[in-house]
Structures are given as C-alpha cells and as structure tokens.
Scaffold this motif. Structure first.
Motif, PDB file in Angstrom:
ATOM      1  N   TRP A 179       0.824  -1.209   0.000  1.00  0.00           N
ATOM      2  CA  TRP A 179       0.000   0.000   0.000  1.00  0.00           C
ATOM      3  C   TRP A 179       0.859   1.260   0.000  1.00  0.00           C
ATOM      4  CZ3 TRP A 179      -4.965   2.053   0.150  1.00  0.00           C
ATOM      5  CH2 TRP A 179      -5.999   1.136  -0.067  1.00  0.00           C
ATOM      6  N   MET A 180       1.897   1.284   0.826  1.00  0.00           N
ATOM      7  CA  MET A 180       2.747   2.463   0.894  1.00  0.00           C
ATOM      8  C   MET A 180       3.530   2.660  -0.395  1.00  0.00           C
ATOM      9  SD  MET A 180       4.238   2.380   4.794  1.00  0.00           S
ATOM     10  CE  MET A 180       5.201   3.850   4.446  1.00  0.00           C
ATOM     11  N   MET A 181       4.155   1.610  -0.891  1.00  0.00           N
ATOM     12  CA  MET A 181       5.015   1.738  -2.059  1.00  0.00           C
ATOM     13  C   MET A 181       4.219   1.982  -3.326  1.00  0.00           C
ATOM     14  SD  MET A 181       7.967  -1.090  -1.204  1.00  0.00           S
ATOM     15  CE  MET A 181       8.868  -0.651  -2.668  1.00  0.00           C
ATOM     16  N   GLN A 182       2.950   1.562  -3.354  1.00  0.00           N
ATOM     17  CA  GLN A 182       2.123   1.856  -4.526  1.00  0.00           C
ATOM     18  C   GLN A 182       1.947   3.359  -4.707  1.00  0.00           C
ATOM     19  OE1 GLN A 182      -1.245   3.075  -4.654  1.00  0.00           O
ATOM     20  NE2 GLN A 182      -1.343   2.878  -6.894  1.00  0.00           N
ATOM     21  N   SER A 183       1.727   4.058  -3.601  1.00  0.00           N
ATOM     22  CA  SER A 183       1.586   5.519  -3.698  1.00  0.00           C
ATOM     23  C   SER A 183       2.913   6.194  -4.013  1.00  0.00           C
ATOM     24  CB  SER A 183       1.009   6.065  -2.391  1.00  0.00           C
ATOM     25  OG  SER A 183       1.884   5.802  -1.300  1.00  0.00           O
ATOM     26  N   PHE A 184       4.022   5.627  -3.518  1.00  0.00           N
ATOM     27  CA  PHE A 184       5.329   6.210  -3.810  1.00  0.00           C
ATOM     28  C   PHE A 184       5.715   6.009  -5.278  1.00  0.00           C
ATOM     29  CE2 PHE A 184       6.322   5.169   0.866  1.00  0.00           C
ATOM     30  CZ  PHE A 184       5.760   6.363   1.266  1.00  0.00           C
ATOM     31  N   LEU A 185       5.503   4.799  -5.785  1.00  0.00           N
ATOM     32  CA  LEU A 185       5.899   4.498  -7.162  1.00  0.00           C
ATOM     33  C   LEU A 185       4.996   5.182  -8.178  1.00  0.00           C
ATOM     34  CD1 LEU A 185       7.741   2.431  -5.773  1.00  0.00           C
ATOM     35  CD2 LEU A 185       7.116   0.795  -7.549  1.00  0.00           C
ATOM     36  N   ALA A 186       3.800   5.584  -7.767  1.00  0.00           N
ATOM     37  CA  ALA A 186       2.921   6.308  -8.686  1.00  0.00           C
ATOM     38  C   ALA A 186       3.495   7.665  -9.058  1.00  0.00           C
ATOM     39  CB  ALA A 186       1.538   6.472  -8.055  1.00  0.00           C
ATOM     40  N   GLU A 187       4.458   8.177  -8.255  1.00  0.00           N
ATOM     41  CA  GLU A 187       5.086   9.468  -8.536  1.00  0.00           C
ATOM     42  C   GLU A 187       6.312   9.343  -9.429  1.00  0.00           C
ATOM     43  OE1 GLU A 187       3.734  12.289  -7.530  1.00  0.00           O
ATOM     44  OE2 GLU A 187       2.110  11.141  -6.613  1.00  0.00           O
ATOM     45  N   VAL A 188       6.721   8.124  -9.782  1.00  0.00           N
ATOM     46  CA  VAL A 188       7.887   7.942 -10.648  1.00  0.00           C
ATOM     47  C   VAL A 188       7.504   8.319 -12.081  1.00  0.00           C
ATOM     48  CG1 VAL A 188       9.543   6.275 -11.551  1.00  0.00           C
ATOM     49  CG2 VAL A 188       8.806   6.137  -9.165  1.00  0.00           C
ATOM     50  N   PRO A 189       8.261   9.179 -12.767  1.00  0.00           N
ATOM     51  CA  PRO A 189       7.932   9.553 -14.152  1.00  0.00           C
ATOM     52  C   PRO A 189       7.986   8.341 -15.074  1.00  0.00           C
ATOM     53  CG  PRO A 189       9.518  11.088 -13.204  1.00  0.00           C
ATOM     54  CD  PRO A 189       9.410   9.940 -12.249  1.00  0.00           C
ATOM     55  N   VAL A 190       6.913   8.142 -15.816  1.00  0.00           N
ATOM     56  CA  VAL A 190       6.851   7.009 -16.735  1.00  0.00           C
ATOM     57  C   VAL A 190       7.854   7.178 -17.870  1.00  0.00           C
ATOM     58  CG1 VAL A 190       5.296   5.663 -18.212  1.00  0.00           C
ATOM     59  CG2 VAL A 190       4.421   6.706 -16.117  1.00  0.00           C
ATOM     60  N   ALA A 191       8.208   8.424 -18.203  1.00  0.00           N
ATOM     61  CA  ALA A 191       9.154   8.663 -19.296  1.00  0.00           C
ATOM     62  C   ALA A 191      10.515   8.039 -19.004  1.00  0.00           C
ATOM     63  CB  ALA A 191       9.297  10.164 -19.536  1.00  0.00           C
ATOM     64  N   LEU A 192      10.943   8.041 -17.739  1.00  0.00           N
ATOM     65  CA  LEU A 192      12.219   7.404 -17.394  1.00  0.00           C
ATOM     66  C   LEU A 192      12.181   5.908 -17.658  1.00  0.00           C
ATOM     67  CD1 LEU A 192      13.090   9.218 -14.032  1.00  0.00           C
ATOM     68  CD2 LEU A 192      14.072   9.623 -16.301  1.00  0.00           C
ATOM     69  N   ILE A 193      11.073   5.293 -17.293  1.00  0.00           N
ATOM     70  CA  ILE A 193      10.947   3.839 -17.491  1.00  0.00           C
ATOM     71  C   ILE A 193      10.891   3.504 -18.978  1.00  0.00           C
ATOM     72  CG2 ILE A 193       9.505   1.843 -16.978  1.00  0.00           C
ATOM     73  CD1 ILE A 193       8.597   3.324 -14.464  1.00  0.00           C
ATOM     74  N   GLU A 194      10.153   4.299 -19.724  1.00  0.00           N
ATOM     75  CA  GLU A 194      10.066   4.045 -21.166  1.00  0.00           C
ATOM     76  C   GLU A 194      11.414   4.244 -21.846  1.00  0.00           C
ATOM     77  OE1 GLU A 194       7.025   6.683 -22.390  1.00  0.00           O
ATOM     78  OE2 GLU A 194       5.365   5.359 -21.753  1.00  0.00           O
ATOM     79  N   ALA A 195      12.181   5.232 -21.407  1.00  0.00           N
ATOM     80  CA  ALA A 195      13.513   5.445 -21.980  1.00  0.00           C
ATOM     81  C   ALA A 195      14.437   4.267 -21.685  1.00  0.00           C
ATOM     82  CB  ALA A 195      14.110   6.745 -21.441  1.00  0.00           C
TER      83      ALA A 195
END
Length: 298
Positions: A179-195
């Motif tokens: 529950w905690m990490m789901q809210s934290f990881l939702a703030e990670v920019p998707v553009a970084l992951i796609e790159a």
C-alpha cells in the motif's frame, strides 16, 4: 491625471481582504498554536524522559511513592540487565530480534517492489480490487490466527525457530508495504521507465536501476516502518518461541516475576531494547520525512 490616480496599487497601500484576521490576531493564534505544540510534545516526551531517569535509580528509590526525582544515580539496573547479577544474557534475544526484523524487512521489500510496480506504473486490471484484497488481510485479528499457526509450527517442527518469525513478519508487513510503495511508485515519471526500456533494459534492471533510486525515500520509509513493526511484535514471538528464538520483547517480559516488578531494571531494559529503533529512525529521518510526504503536494 492626478498623482494619486497614477500611483500603482502598491504605492496607494493595499487593504486586507474582508474577513482576513488582523496581524495582531494572527500573531496571537500562532503563539497559541506554538504553545499547544509544545504541550503535546511534552506529553509524549515526559514518559520517555521519566523512564530514562528511573533506569538510573536503585530499586528502592524507583519504588518510592511519590517518586523520588533527586535520588542518587546508579548503573545497577543496566548491570543486571546485561547479566551482571547472574541473570540471563540479553544478547541472544537482541540478536534474534535483529535477525528477524532485518531479514523480514528485506523479504518485504523484494516482494513489495514488483507488486507496487504492477499496481502503479503498469497497473493490472482491477488494481483497486487488488489493493483492497491486500488491505482486507489486515482486518483479521492476529489472535484469531494464532492457534492455526501454532499447530502448523508444531507439526512441521518450526517452534522456537527464528526463521518462522521471519516468514510471519514478512506476511504481516507485506500488505502495508504494498500500500505504501504503490503511492510512492505512482510518482515515478513514466518517461524514465520508457527510456530505459527503449535502451533494452529488462524488468529487473528497470526496478533496481530506475525505479528504486527515484523512489528511494519512499522505500526507506517503508523499510523503517516494517522494521519497527517487526522489532516490536510480541504476540507471535511470545507463543511460538521459547529459549532459542526468544526475541527482545519476550525477554523483556521475563522481568515481571512472582517476586514483583523491578521497576528500575525494567526501565533500563526498555531503554536498551528501544535504542535500535530510535537509532534507525534518526539515521533515516530525512528519508522518512521525504517518503511520507511524497505525493502529498501536487
């Protein structure tokens, strides 16, 4: 055009909006709020300070009513806690607590990070239902599952085994961590992951080299909370352990004997057992504040 008309609004003197408090009233409110904050802080700190003071008193001075504040100080309570009076040594219990807390926290992070990734950055179908399922596992009282777990541990020969506590603490803290990490990881920019994926990075590389560094404050906050919950757990450790896998909270209950409660020694033991949690909290204080406030301000 007159000079008064040509002057900018700031030069003419801006008036406070209707209903706004005056500066004097605002200072009074801030002062009262500050005093209230100090009172709340003292209410929470005074019991801890009293425990520290009592731990340096002798048993006779600690048992006086009303308590003796200016009594002479001594280290007898700490000597007896560390086995100086011929009692059991606390080091095995402290080592068991450290082992169970650290290993369970590591297992929780390894399992919660991919789960939170699937529920936030690459959401699965009906991910809200999945989150509710994780939360529903915490609605069952711990004592309701005590007997089945005890029978399972007895039949499998896992009683008085620290690895059983590692498994239990992992399962207990995993829903909270997801529950905690789901809210934290939702703030990670998707553009970084796609790159990273365009560069050929696979999922383990994305999680360890892209997601984890960006969400490090949230991961640190989650790890600290899981560590505290594991270190302080008493119910399962009290029932499922004996001598070999005894943890620090269980060792602390051993000071309540038929001869009475030795207050100074209990205070000394409580302070020593609380030090690892306090040290971990101070060491990760900045990460904890960043992690708990991550995503709070849009």
């Amino acid at each position: 055009m007159s000079a008064a008309t040509a002057a900018p609004p700031a030069a003419r003197g801006a008036q406070a909006p209707p209903g706004a408090p005056s500066p004097r009233r605002a200072r009074r409110v801030n002062t009262l709020l500050g005093l209230l904050a100090w009172v709340c802080a003292l209410v929470f700190v005074l019991p801890m300070a009293w425990m520290v003071l009592t731990s340096f008193h002798s048993e006779s001075d600690a048992a006086t009513n009303p308590p003796s504040v200016g009594a002479s100080l001594t280290l007898d309570g700490y000597r007896e806690f560390f086995g100086g009076g011929g009692g059991p040594s606390p080091w095995p219990a402290l080592a068991n607590s450290l082992m169970a807390s650290v290993f369970s926290t590591l297992c929780v992070l390894v399992l919660a990070l991919p789960a939170a990734y699937a529920l936030s950055i690459r959401p699965v179908r009906k991910w809200t239902d999945v989150l509710f399922f994780f939360l529903s596992t915490k609605m069952l009282p711990l004592v309701a599952g005590l007997l089945p777990i005890y029978l399972f541990a007895k039949n499998t020969g896992m009683l008085d085994n620290v690895w059983l506590l590692v498994i239990l603490y992992t399962s207990m803290n995993l829903p909270i961590a997801v529950w905690m990490m789901q809210s934290f990881l939702a703030e990670v920019p998707v553009a970084l992951i796609e790159a990273a994926q365009i560069d050929g990075a696979r999922l383990p590389t994305v999680l360890t080299r892209v997601v984890a560094p960006v969400a490090a404050p949230g991961i640190a906050a989650t790890a600290l909370i899981c560590f505290i919950f594991s270190w302080n757990e008493l119910l399962f450790a009290r029932v499922l352990t004996g001598v070999v896998a005894q943890t620090a909270p269980v060792f602390l209950t051993g000071f309540i004997t038929s001869q009475g409660l030795f207050l100074a020694k209990v205070c000394a033991a409580s302070l020593v057992i609380s030090l690892p949690v306090l040290a971990a909290g101070f060491a990760a204080q900045d990460k904890l504040v960043q992690g708990l406030s991550l995503g709070a301000v849009k």
